[in-house]
Design a protein around this motif. Sequence first.
Motif, PDB file in Angstrom:
ATOM      1  N   LYS A 100      11.303 -18.787  66.720  1.00 55.60           N
ATOM      2  CA  LYS A 100      10.874 -20.148  66.385  1.00 55.60           C
ATOM      3  C   LYS A 100      11.595 -20.655  65.138  1.00 55.60           C
ATOM      4  N   LYS A 101      12.028 -19.717  64.286  1.00 49.39           N
ATOM      5  CA  LYS A 101      12.620 -20.112  63.005  1.00 49.39           C
ATOM      6  C   LYS A 101      14.141 -20.080  63.004  1.00 49.39           C
ATOM      7  N   ILE A 102      14.724 -19.151  63.721  1.00 51.80           N
ATOM      8  CA  ILE A 102      16.191 -19.082  63.684  1.00 51.80           C
ATOM      9  C   ILE A 102      16.771 -19.001  65.093  1.00 51.80           C
ATOM     10  N   ASP A 103      17.985 -19.505  65.191  1.00 47.59           N
ATOM     11  CA  ASP A 103      18.688 -19.490  66.468  1.00 47.59           C
ATOM     12  C   ASP A 103      19.370 -18.129  66.603  1.00 47.59           C
ATOM     13  N   ALA A 104      18.765 -17.267  67.392  1.00 50.93           N
ATOM     14  CA  ALA A 104      19.301 -15.909  67.526  1.00 50.93           C
ATOM     15  C   ALA A 104      19.338 -15.514  68.999  1.00 50.93           C
ATOM     16  N   ASP A 105      20.264 -14.638  69.334  1.00 49.18           N
ATOM     17  CA  ASP A 105      20.217 -14.015  70.657  1.00 49.18           C
ATOM     18  C   ASP A 105      19.204 -12.875  70.591  1.00 49.18           C
ATOM     19  N   VAL A 106      18.583 -12.597  71.719  1.00 52.70           N
ATOM     20  CA  VAL A 106      17.519 -11.594  71.720  1.00 52.70           C
ATOM     21  C   VAL A 106      17.721 -10.606  72.854  1.00 52.70           C
ATOM     22  N   LEU A 107      17.541  -9.356  72.534  1.00 60.07           N
ATOM     23  CA  LEU A 107      17.654  -8.297  73.536  1.00 60.07           C
ATOM     24  C   LEU A 107      16.447  -7.372  73.430  1.00 60.07           C
ATOM     25  N   ARG A 108      15.733  -7.234  74.542  1.00 59.58           N
ATOM     26  CA  ARG A 108      14.607  -6.293  74.564  1.00 59.58           C
ATOM     27  C   ARG A 108      15.074  -5.014  75.236  1.00 59.58           C
ATOM     28  N   ILE A 109      14.887  -3.897  74.587  1.00 59.22           N
ATOM     29  CA  ILE A 109      15.268  -2.644  75.229  1.00 59.22           C
ATOM     30  C   ILE A 109      14.069  -2.037  75.943  1.00 59.22           C
ATOM     31  N   GLU A 110      14.377  -1.428  77.090  1.00 58.93           N
ATOM     32  CA  GLU A 110      13.322  -0.842  77.914  1.00 58.93           C
ATOM     33  C   GLU A 110      13.772   0.512  78.428  1.00 58.93           C
ATOM     34  N   THR A 111      12.830   1.400  78.574  1.00 56.55           N
ATOM     35  CA  THR A 111      13.168   2.727  79.092  1.00 56.55           C
ATOM     36  C   THR A 111      13.276   2.675  80.619  1.00 56.55           C
ATOM     37  N   VAL A 112      14.118   3.536  81.168  1.00 56.41           N
ATOM     38  CA  VAL A 112      14.261   3.617  82.629  1.00 56.41           C
ATOM     39  C   VAL A 112      12.920   4.046  83.225  1.00 56.41           C
ATOM     40  N   VAL A 113      12.340   5.082  82.628  1.00 50.78           N
ATOM     41  CA  VAL A 113      11.026   5.544  83.081  1.00 50.78           C
ATOM     42  C   VAL A 113       9.978   4.861  82.209  1.00 50.78           C
ATOM     43  N   PRO A 114       9.150   3.999  82.827  1.00 58.59           N
ATOM     44  CA  PRO A 114       8.169   3.287  81.997  1.00 58.59           C
ATOM     45  C   PRO A 114       7.096   4.238  81.459  1.00 58.59           C
ATOM     46  N   TYR A 115       6.586   3.927  80.286  1.00 63.50           N
ATOM     47  CA  TYR A 115       5.467   4.710  79.760  1.00 63.50           C
ATOM     48  C   TYR A 115       4.200   4.330  80.520  1.00 63.50           C
ATOM     49  N   SER A 116       3.265   5.252  80.532  1.00 66.38           N
ATOM     50  CA  SER A 116       1.977   5.023  81.177  1.00 66.38           C
ATOM     51  C   SER A 116       1.276   3.810  80.564  1.00 66.38           C
ATOM     52  N   THR A 117       0.371   3.209  81.322  1.00 71.77           N
ATOM     53  CA  THR A 117      -0.435   2.129  80.745  1.00 71.77           C
ATOM     54  C   THR A 117      -1.640   2.702  79.986  1.00 71.77           C
ATOM     55  N   ASN A 118      -1.802   4.016  80.042  1.00 72.08           N
ATOM     56  CA  ASN A 118      -2.891   4.683  79.329  1.00 72.08           C
ATOM     57  C   ASN A 118      -2.454   4.930  77.874  1.00 72.08           C
ATOM     58  N   TYR A 119      -3.012   4.124  76.959  1.00 71.92           N
ATOM     59  CA  TYR A 119      -2.550   4.131  75.563  1.00 71.92           C
ATOM     60  C   TYR A 119      -2.631   5.512  74.935  1.00 71.92           C
ATOM     61  N   ASN A 120      -3.778   6.188  75.114  1.00 71.02           N
ATOM     62  CA  ASN A 120      -3.946   7.495  74.469  1.00 71.02           C
ATOM     63  C   ASN A 120      -2.957   8.519  74.988  1.00 71.02           C
ATOM     64  N   GLN A 121      -2.663   8.400  76.261  1.00 69.70           N
ATOM     65  CA  GLN A 121      -1.668   9.303  76.847  1.00 69.70           C
ATOM     66  C   GLN A 121      -0.296   9.067  76.213  1.00 69.70           C
ATOM     67  N   VAL A 122       0.021   7.791  75.973  1.00 70.14           N
ATOM     68  CA  VAL A 122       1.321   7.455  75.373  1.00 70.14           C
ATOM     69  C   VAL A 122       1.370   7.927  73.913  1.00 70.14           C
ATOM     70  N   VAL A 123       0.241   7.838  73.220  1.00 69.79           N
ATOM     71  CA  VAL A 123       0.199   8.321  71.834  1.00 69.79           C
ATOM     72  C   VAL A 123       0.577   9.802  71.801  1.00 69.79           C
TER      73      VAL A 123
END
Length: 157
Positions: A23-46
């Motif tokens: 919102k403040k600066i004109d920037a290019d943005v890249l989100r990195i993601e893992t090939v194997v997604p992490y579980s949706t179970n938060y405690n398991q990911v911790v």
Amino acid sequence: MKPLVIYYSYRGNTKSIVDMIQKKIDADVLRIETVVPYSTNYNQVVNQGQDEVNRGYCPKLKPVDINLDQYDTIILGTPVWWYTFAPAMHTFLKSQNWKGKTVYPFATNGGWIGHTFEDFQSVCQGADVKKGINIRFDETTLRTSKKDIEKWIDAIH
Ligand SMILES: Cc1cc2nc3c(=O)[nH]c(=O)nc-3n(C[C@H](O)[C@H](O)[C@H](O)COP(=O)(O)O)c2cc1C
């Protein structure tokens, strides 16, 4: 030359800071993601995250279409996982040449930043790594003042 924002976000806090930056600066943005997604179970990911950080494990990332040669200034955002950057960020940092770059790191976390910023310094060899901003969340509620974050964004050049 536009800055580039590269970030990893597991449950959205880090992404919400990227939205503020955009919102403040004109920037290019890249989100990195893992090939194997992490579980949706938060405690398991911790627990999994602890094991990965302890082993220095670097998960495979989905291919990204980015050439860092086109950028001088790079903003790096990550959640803190077990006192350092998330393993996905570790993979990315290790895969690039940081020589001559100016790096602005930020880390979202629940209050235990650990050695995250020191680790950015040591992995981004040859970069001018600026002082990072530690952004606190209680679960998904932002606790660091928006003013402080905006001040940090305004100082990026
Ligand atoms: C695997 C894992 C490890 C974490 N370790 C820490 C930690 O060492 N210190 C801390 O303050 N918060 C820790 N947290 C909390 C996250 O850093 C915090 O919720 C962050 O804002 C999440 O960002 P995200 O929503 O972009 O994924 C951990 C969370 C996870 C999932």
